[in-house]
Scaffold this active site. Structure first.
Site, PDB file in Angstrom:
ATOM      1  N   ARG A  63       0.866  -1.192   0.000  1.00 10.07           N
ATOM      2  CA  ARG A  63       0.000   0.000   0.000  1.00 10.07           C
ATOM      3  C   ARG A  63       0.892   1.229   0.000  1.00 10.07           C
ATOM      4  O   ARG A  63       1.831   1.313   0.793  1.00 10.07           O
ATOM      5  CB  ARG A  63      -0.852  -0.010   1.275  1.00 10.07           C
ATOM      6  CG  ARG A  63      -1.994   0.959   1.287  1.00 10.07           C
ATOM      7  CD  ARG A  63      -3.133   0.517   0.448  1.00 10.07           C
ATOM      8  NE  ARG A  63      -3.737  -0.752   0.920  1.00 10.07           N
ATOM      9  CZ  ARG A  63      -4.723  -1.368   0.263  1.00 10.07           C
ATOM     10  NH1 ARG A  63      -5.144  -0.859  -0.872  1.00 10.07           N
ATOM     11  NH2 ARG A  63      -5.254  -2.491   0.712  1.00 10.07           N
ATOM     12  N   SER A  98      16.382  -4.457  -2.794  1.00 13.54           N
ATOM     13  CA  SER A  98      16.801  -3.110  -2.376  1.00 13.54           C
ATOM     14  C   SER A  98      16.135  -2.739  -1.055  1.00 13.54           C
ATOM     15  O   SER A  98      14.995  -3.151  -0.795  1.00 13.54           O
ATOM     16  CB  SER A  98      16.388  -2.067  -3.434  1.00 13.54           C
ATOM     17  OG  SER A  98      16.888  -2.405  -4.718  1.00 13.54           O
ATOM     18  N   ASP A 130       8.667   3.924  -4.602  1.00 13.48           N
ATOM     19  CA  ASP A 130      10.003   3.293  -4.580  1.00 13.48           C
ATOM     20  C   ASP A 130      11.073   4.216  -5.157  1.00 13.48           C
ATOM     21  O   ASP A 130      12.009   3.763  -5.824  1.00 13.48           O
ATOM     22  CB  ASP A 130       9.963   1.965  -5.369  1.00 13.48           C
ATOM     23  CG  ASP A 130       9.008   0.963  -4.718  1.00 13.48           C
ATOM     24  OD1 ASP A 130       8.305   0.268  -5.473  1.00 13.48           O
ATOM     25  OD2 ASP A 130       8.966   0.920  -3.476  1.00 13.48           O
ATOM     26  N   ASN A 137      11.877   0.856   3.370  1.00 10.75           N
ATOM     27  CA  ASN A 137      11.066  -0.141   2.676  1.00 10.75           C
ATOM     28  C   ASN A 137      11.982  -1.155   2.001  1.00 10.75           C
ATOM     29  O   ASN A 137      13.059  -0.801   1.520  1.00 10.75           O
ATOM     30  CB  ASN A 137      10.217   0.572   1.613  1.00 10.75           C
ATOM     31  CG  ASN A 137       9.343  -0.397   0.826  1.00 10.75           C
ATOM     32  OD1 ASN A 137       8.871  -1.389   1.352  1.00 10.75           O
ATOM     33  ND2 ASN A 137       9.154  -0.103  -0.454  1.00 10.75           N
ATOM     34  N   THR A 138      11.560  -2.409   1.990  1.00  9.84           N
ATOM     35  CA  THR A 138      12.308  -3.411   1.214  1.00  9.84           C
ATOM     36  C   THR A 138      11.548  -3.639  -0.087  1.00  9.84           C
ATOM     37  O   THR A 138      10.316  -3.622  -0.116  1.00  9.84           O
ATOM     38  CB  THR A 138      12.382  -4.763   1.963  1.00  9.84           C
ATOM     39  OG1 THR A 138      11.073  -5.323   2.054  1.00  9.84           O
ATOM     40  CG2 THR A 138      12.990  -4.603   3.336  1.00  9.84           C
ATOM     41  N   HIS A 139      12.323  -3.816  -1.164  1.00 11.76           N
ATOM     42  CA  HIS A 139      11.689  -4.006  -2.468  1.00 11.76           C
ATOM     43  C   HIS A 139      12.395  -5.135  -3.204  1.00 11.76           C
ATOM     44  O   HIS A 139      13.632  -5.139  -3.269  1.00 11.76           O
ATOM     45  CB  HIS A 139      11.755  -2.703  -3.277  1.00 11.76           C
ATOM     46  CG  HIS A 139      11.067  -2.784  -4.588  1.00 11.76           C
ATOM     47  ND1 HIS A 139       9.697  -2.790  -4.718  1.00 11.76           N
ATOM     48  CD2 HIS A 139      11.559  -2.887  -5.848  1.00 11.76           C
ATOM     49  CE1 HIS A 139       9.373  -2.890  -6.002  1.00 11.76           C
ATOM     50  NE2 HIS A 139      10.477  -2.945  -6.704  1.00 11.76           N
TER      51      HIS A 139
HETATM   52  C1  GRF Z   1       8.492  -8.874  -0.176  1.00 13.42           C
HETATM   53  O1  GRF Z   1       9.286  -9.292  -1.281  1.00 13.42           O
HETATM   54  C2  GRF Z   1       8.410  -7.374  -0.178  1.00 13.42           C
HETATM   55  O2  GRF Z   1       9.600  -6.718  -0.559  1.00 13.42           O
HETATM   56  C3  GRF Z   1       7.340  -7.142  -1.207  1.00 13.42           C
HETATM   57  O3  GRF Z   1       6.365  -8.134  -0.939  1.00 13.42           O
HETATM   58  C4  GRF Z   1       7.030  -9.254  -0.356  1.00 13.42           C
HETATM   59  C5  GRF Z   1       6.381  -9.509   0.966  1.00 13.42           C
HETATM   60  O4  GRF Z   1       6.595 -10.818   1.288  1.00 13.42           O
HETATM   61  N1  GRF Z   1       6.787  -5.814  -1.103  1.00 13.42           N
HETATM   62  P1  GRF Z   1       6.211 -11.318   2.782  1.00 13.42           P
HETATM   63  O5  GRF Z   1       4.806 -10.798   3.066  1.00 13.42           O
HETATM   64  O6  GRF Z   1       7.242 -10.734   3.695  1.00 13.42           O
HETATM   65  O7  GRF Z   1       6.294 -12.825   2.688  1.00 13.42           O
END
Ligand code: GRF
Length: 192
Positions: free
Chosen positions: A90, A135, A144, A106-108
């Site tokens: 979101r 990232s 992002d 944030n992780t991407h």
């Molecule tokens: C992760 O790869 C995150 O970076 C992306 O969605 C995935 C979430 O996976 N936005 P989880 O819910 O942690 O298994």
């Protein structure tokens, strides 16, 4: 001790890994609350680690801003030093980013600025990429687009599906996130 709030939308496998890392008393950060924009199954991980959690269902609000206002209200209760988006699917409205930036990361699952957005893994496959990545970025008002704090290449293997590629990316995301949070907690990395 850095107090961290983690926001999720889904299974929370990355959250689980982060909870395991922060469960180590020698780790300089701890998760004080887990929040979700829906009744996410990943909230069970917070329960397992006896970490408080909340859900602010996006569907219950008339606008993104109204949802954001309630989310900010919930977050304010815990006064986190850092907010980690780990699978939050979101976009945060400006009212939330403005209040908590620059303390939001944030992780991407891509090598930004390649393949931003909600389908980074699928888009890399569709583009025929032979490598993608993971990232960790600082969250700004864009999609992002914030400053890159850490990233690493991940190979795309022949025959990869979105699931197999994402499964190869996630462990890298987790390792990068844990390292970035450790560096923030020790002052080695300053968000500004
Ligand atoms: C992760 O790869 C995150 O970076 C992306 O969605 C995935 C979430 O996976 N936005 P989880 O819910 O942690 O298994």
């Amino acid at each position: 001790m850095l107090n961290v709030a983690v926001l999720i939308s889904g299974a929370g496998s990355n959250l689980r890994a982060f909870l395991e890392a922060t469960d180590d008393p020698d780790f300089p950060a701890r998760v004080v609350v887990v929040g979700a924009d829906r009744d996410a199954e990943g909230l069970d991980h917070a329960d397992h680690f006896e970490v408080p959690s909340f859900s602010v269902p996006y569907a219950n609000f008339p606008t993104r801003e109204a949802w954001g206002a309630e989310l900010a209200e919930q977050l304010r209760v815990w006064n986190p030093d850092l907010i980690v988006l780990s699978g939050l699917m979101r976009l945060l409205p400006d009212n939330v980013v403005t209040e908590f930036a620059p303390r939001i990361i944030n992780t991407h699952p891509a090598y930004l600025p390649e393949f931003p957005g909600a389908h980074g893994v699928r888009d890399a496959l569709a583009a025929g990429a032979t490598q993608t990545g993971a990232s960790v970025i600082q969250v700004d008002g864009g999609v992002d687009t914030g400053p890159i704090l850490a990233q690493e290449r991940v190979a795309v293997e022949p025959g990869d599906t979105e699931e197999t590629l994402h499964a190869r990316i996630k462990p890298v995301e987790r390792r990068l996130l844990i390292d970035v949070v450790r560096r923030i907690a020790t002052g080695a990395l300053v968000l500004d």
